[in-house]
Design a protein around this motif. Structure first.
Motif, short mmCIF file in Angstrom:
data_model
loop_
_atom_site.label_atom_id
_atom_site.label_comp_id
_atom_site.label_asym_id
_atom_site.label_seq_id
_atom_site.Cartn_x
_atom_site.Cartn_y
_atom_site.Cartn_z
N GLY A 127 23.11 -34.95 -28.87
CA GLY A 127 24.51 -35.35 -29.05
C GLY A 127 25.08 -35.90 -27.76
O GLY A 127 24.37 -36.26 -26.80
N ILE A 128 26.41 -35.99 -27.73
CA ILE A 128 27.12 -36.51 -26.57
C ILE A 128 26.92 -35.58 -25.38
O ILE A 128 27.14 -34.37 -25.47
CB ILE A 128 28.63 -36.65 -26.87
N GLY A 129 26.48 -36.13 -24.28
CA GLY A 129 26.25 -35.35 -23.07
C GLY A 129 24.94 -34.60 -23.04
O GLY A 129 24.63 -33.93 -22.04
N GLN A 130 24.14 -34.69 -24.09
CA GLN A 130 22.85 -34.02 -24.12
C GLN A 130 21.75 -34.97 -23.63
O GLN A 130 21.90 -36.19 -23.71
CB GLN A 130 22.53 -33.55 -25.55
N LEU A 131 20.66 -34.39 -23.13
CA LEU A 131 19.58 -35.19 -22.55
C LEU A 131 18.41 -35.39 -23.49
O LEU A 131 17.52 -36.22 -23.21
CB LEU A 131 19.10 -34.52 -21.25
N GLY A 132 18.36 -34.65 -24.58
CA GLY A 132 17.27 -34.81 -25.54
C GLY A 132 15.91 -34.44 -24.98
O GLY A 132 14.90 -35.06 -25.33
N MET A 133 15.85 -33.44 -24.12
CA MET A 133 14.57 -33.00 -23.54
C MET A 133 13.73 -32.27 -24.58
O MET A 133 14.26 -31.75 -25.56
CB MET A 133 14.82 -32.06 -22.35
N SER A 134 12.46 -32.23 -24.31
CA SER A 134 11.57 -31.39 -25.12
C SER A 134 11.77 -29.94 -24.70
O SER A 134 12.32 -29.65 -23.63
CB SER A 134 10.11 -31.80 -24.93
N ALA A 135 11.32 -29.01 -25.55
CA ALA A 135 11.49 -27.60 -25.23
C ALA A 135 10.76 -27.22 -23.95
O ALA A 135 11.26 -26.44 -23.13
CB ALA A 135 10.98 -26.74 -26.40
N TYR A 136 9.58 -27.81 -23.72
CA TYR A 136 8.81 -27.50 -22.50
C TYR A 136 9.52 -28.05 -21.27
O TYR A 136 9.67 -27.35 -20.26
CB TYR A 136 7.40 -28.09 -22.62
N ASP A 137 9.96 -29.32 -21.33
CA ASP A 137 10.63 -29.92 -20.17
C ASP A 137 11.93 -29.19 -19.85
O ASP A 137 12.27 -28.99 -18.68
CB ASP A 137 10.92 -31.39 -20.44
N ASN A 138 12.64 -28.79 -20.88
CA ASN A 138 13.90 -28.08 -20.64
C ASN A 138 13.66 -26.76 -19.92
O ASN A 138 14.38 -26.41 -18.98
CB ASN A 138 14.60 -27.82 -21.98
N ALA A 139 12.64 -26.02 -20.35
CA ALA A 139 12.35 -24.71 -19.77
C ALA A 139 11.81 -24.81 -18.35
O ALA A 139 11.86 -23.83 -17.60
CB ALA A 139 11.37 -23.94 -20.65
N HIS A 140 11.32 -25.96 -17.95
CA HIS A 140 10.72 -26.12 -16.62
C HIS A 140 11.55 -27.06 -15.73
O HIS A 140 11.05 -27.56 -14.73
CB HIS A 140 9.28 -26.63 -16.73
N THR A 141 12.80 -27.28 -16.08
CA THR A 141 13.70 -28.12 -15.28
C THR A 141 14.85 -27.26 -14.77
O THR A 141 15.52 -26.58 -15.56
CB THR A 141 14.26 -29.28 -16.12
N PRO A 142 15.11 -27.25 -13.46
CA PRO A 142 16.22 -26.46 -12.91
C PRO A 142 17.56 -26.92 -13.49
O PRO A 142 17.72 -28.05 -13.95
CB PRO A 142 16.15 -26.72 -11.40
N ASN A 143 18.52 -26.03 -13.44
CA ASN A 143 19.89 -26.29 -13.92
C ASN A 143 20.86 -26.02 -12.77
O ASN A 143 21.25 -24.87 -12.53
CB ASN A 143 20.20 -25.40 -15.13
N TYR A 144 21.20 -27.08 -12.05
CA TYR A 144 22.05 -26.98 -10.86
C TYR A 144 21.42 -25.97 -9.89
O TYR A 144 20.31 -26.18 -9.44
CB TYR A 144 23.49 -26.63 -11.25
#
Length: 362
Positions: A127-144
């Motif tokens: 959606g708006i403001g979302q990056l559309g990452m895969s579940a694996y990429d999301n879990a292995h990407t830092p958040n700020y």
């Protein structure tokens, strides 16, 4: 774009997660829930003084309502003159209407920052403001400021089986991001946690607004603008929480509930102190009046009588100074019609009194 908001919010949330992580474990849902709650408390502590200023400004504005209405009535056909006189009135009383809105305005970017940071733990949406990452990429990407390990810890955390970043209307594509970290949650488990929080948040918003309205003066409550804002605060805002709750993550609902709890307690404390200050001022006035009052048994002294006696004495001194000296060096007392005699109180007797008595004797 708003990193100057996102990073401070992330740092405070990260700090409290580390604190409660020592007691309950980093992956515990209670740890993350308490981290969100104490993030709210930390920000409200920082906004305490502006809040007190807001309360005093609101009270002062209510006290100035009669004068404001007079200015509006007097200069209703001259807006420029009315604006000048309003500014003068505010300056004379040290009144700044901006301070009345500052705490509320300061909480808006905090709410948006927390919403964005919490949503960024799960960036699999499209959606708006979302990056559309895969579940694996999301879990292995830092958040700020949160590392990839912290992101995985957040995805694992549960409150009664519901992830605190999930919401009732979450699409299944986002819920599948939790598959490797505690399993895919059901919509029912999310609703069982979200709905009670929505109800509590709505009720807390209503009762906080009611407490504020009850402290308004009758003159302020009669103002059409104030009456409209009171209705919005009492009914529209609480209803907005219930309507918007299904689209808000559980962590945001926790934020809303804890923020209202803090507001209720803080209002009670601040208004209690203000009432105590007013009572102390009244007591000081009564003590000052008691000190100036005559002592028990003492006859009150009339200032008018004192002034009359002083005037009479001054009149006597002036007449003595104007009287002509006698030839042998002694002053001749004034008698007869020209001068008359003086009574003990300093008043002059009429000069014709002796003749009237003689006529009566004859």
């Amino acid at each position: 774009m708003l990193d100057f908001i996102y990073y401070p919010v992330s740092w405070i949330l990260w700090f409290w997660h580390r604190v409660f992580g020592f007691a309950f474990g980093a992956d515990n849902g209670l740890t993350w829930a308490l981290a969100v709650v104490f993030l709210v408390f930390t920000l409200r502590v920082l906004l305490y003084k502006p809040f007190v200023k807001q309360v005093r400004t609101t009270k002062q504005m209510q006290e100035l309502q009669p004068q404001i209405k007079e200015l509006q009535k007097k200069y209703k056909n001259d807006r420029q003159k009315m604006a000048v006189e309003m500014q003068k009135l505010q300056k004379d009383h040290g009144f700044n209407p901006v301070m009345g809105c500052l705490p509320i305005l300061a909480q808006v970017p905090v709410f948006l920052g927390l919403f964005h940071v919490l949503r960024s733990f799960n960036r699999t949406g499209t959606g708006i403001g979302q990056l559309g990452m895969s579940a694996y990429d999301n879990a292995h990407t830092p958040n700020y400021v949160f590392s990839a390990t912290d992101v995985q810890s957040f995805l694992t955390a549960r409150i009664f089986g519901a992830p605190i970043s999930a919401f009732i209307t979450s699409p299944m594509s986002q819920l599948e991001a939790f598959a490797d970290y505690g399993g895919v949650p059901s919509k029912l488990s999310i609703a069982l946690v979200s709905i009670p929080l929505m109800v509590i948040a709505g009720l807390a918003t209503h009762f906080n607004a009611r407490a504020s309205v009850q402290r308004q003066t009758p003159e302020a409550a009669a103002n059409p603008q104030a009456a409209m804002m009171n209705k919005l605060a009492l009914w529209v805002f609480p209803l907005g929480v219930l309507v918007g709750g299904p689209f808000l993550p559980i962590a945001i609902l926790l934020y809303w509930v804890s923020n209202n709890i803090w507001t209720y307690g803080q209002q009670h404390l601040v208004f209690g102190r203000m009432a105590k200050e007013e009572e102390e001022k009244k007591q000081a006035k009564l003590e000052l009046r008691a000190q100036n009052a005559p002592k028990p048994g003492a006859k009150p002294v009339s200032t008018k009588k004192k002034q009359t006696a002083v005037d009479a004495a001054e009149s006597t001194d002036n007449e003595s100074a104007d009287a002509p000296p006698s030839t042998n060096g002694t002053a001749k007392p004034a008698t007869g019609k020209a001068s008359g005699q003086r009574r003990p109180g300093g008043q002059r007797r009429p000069g014709t009194r002796g003749r009237a008595n003689q006529k009566r004797r004859r």
